[in-house]
Design an enzyme around this catalytic site. Structure first.
Site, PDB file in Angstrom:
ATOM      1  N   PRO A 118      35.690  36.957  32.124  1.00 28.17           N
ATOM      2  CA  PRO A 118      34.690  37.738  33.873  1.00 28.17           C
ATOM      3  C   PRO A 118      35.912  37.924  34.591  1.00 28.17           C
ATOM      4  CG  PRO A 118      33.830  34.955  33.137  1.00 28.17           C
ATOM      5  CD  PRO A 118      34.852  35.684  32.183  1.00 28.17           C
ATOM      6  N   GLU A 119      35.349  38.350  35.495  1.00 27.07           N
ATOM      7  CA  GLU A 119      35.991  39.497  36.277  1.00 27.07           C
ATOM      8  C   GLU A 119      36.089  38.505  37.649  1.00 27.07           C
ATOM      9  OE1 GLU A 119      36.872  43.684  35.523  1.00 27.07           O
ATOM     10  OE2 GLU A 119      36.633  42.883  33.639  1.00 27.07           O
ATOM     11  N   LYS A 146      40.802  35.267  38.785  1.00 28.13           N
ATOM     12  CA  LYS A 146      40.187  34.349  37.884  1.00 28.13           C
ATOM     13  C   LYS A 146      40.707  33.032  38.393  1.00 28.13           C
ATOM     14  CE  LYS A 146      39.864  39.049  34.954  1.00 28.13           C
ATOM     15  NZ  LYS A 146      40.567  39.977  34.515  1.00 28.13           N
TER      16      LYS A 146
END
Length: 263
Positions: free
Chosen positions: A2-3, A53
């Site tokens: 995930p960003e 993140k």
């Protein structure tokens, strides 16, 4: 992985579930965190912060839970008493009277005191967060032209969390397509107009992705507002110039680009 936009949306979901509510049960899988369980009972989450993140869950007694999902970690929100059917390994449980948040599979988890927030290795190393509303294109431009970053190829620079936190592979390719540059360009070689366009895109595209509330594994973000222009679209015509989008590998990650209008 995930960003930034996906991590921030996860933080929003966690806040919506338990922010301000007294914790009725707390459980940590790692032995070094067990002593904090009793210290958090009766406390509440004040806010959930993202640093790229990484996720910082702040408690009312000034403790902060640091977690980095890396490749496999995932947070879930459930009704208290519900036990999700999953093969993932539970690492953290923060329970209130009506909602419980659960962290699965992550291995990078620590409890920090206020003074440690400025000395933690990752938090010291990470650059400004692209979703921080106080971060401006002017500051981004200064970072691009700084001695530390001006000679770096964008293929690697845009994945380096020390440059700007929250960027990742899909944002990297979409930003470079938007401004018509390749992964081999460097900030020192750009003219003023290119530099200005890149500085704005480095903030606008992640913020658009976050604000329009989409999923990274769909080909759009939040309805049809954000669409991938090149990511996972190799073999398709570029909507800007009609050339065929290509795929290669840059900085050990898949890279999508249009040879017709990125040069």
């Amino acid at each position: 992985m995930p960003e930034g936009p996906e991590i921030r949306r996860a933080a929003d979901n966690l806040e919506a579930a338990i922010k301000g509510k007294p914790l009725t049960d707390v459980w940590f899988a790692f032995p070094q965190l067990k002593t904090y369980q009793s210290q958090l009972i009766g406390q509440h989450v004040t806010h959930v912060e993202t640093r790229g993140k990484a996720l910082l869950t702040h408690f009312s007694n000034d403790l902060t839970l640091y977690s980095h999902n890396q490749l496999y970690g995932v947070w879930r929100v459930v009704d208290t008493g519900e036990e999700p059917q999953t093969t993932r390994v539970l690492r953290v449980k923060l329970q209130t009277a009506d909602k419980t948040i659960l962290l699965y599979s992550a291995s990078d988890i620590e409890m920090l005191r206020p003074e440690q927030l400025t000395t933690h290795p990752f938090l010291q190393r990470v650059g400004p967060d692209v979703l921080d509303p106080n971060l401006t294109p002017e500051v981004v431009k200064e970072r691009l032209l700084s001695p530390r970053f001006r000679n770096r190829q964008f293929a690697g620079l845009l994945l380096d969390q020390a440059f700007l936190a929250g960027l990742g592979n899909y944002l990297r390719v979409e930003i470079l397509w938007q401004v018509g540059l390749t992964g081999n360009h460097k900030a020192k070689d750009l003219n003023a107009a290119q530099l200005d366009a890149l500085a704005h895109a480095l903030l606008d595209i992640p913020r658009f992705s976050y604000a329009t509330r989409g999923l990274v594994d769909e080909n759009k973000h939040h309805g049809a507002l954000f669409r991938f222009k090149v990511f996972h679209r190799d073999g398709e015509p570029c909507e800007r110039c009609g050339s065929i989008i290509e795929k290669t590998t840059l900085s050990s990650r898949p890279f999508y680009w249009c040879p017709g209008c990125q040069h």
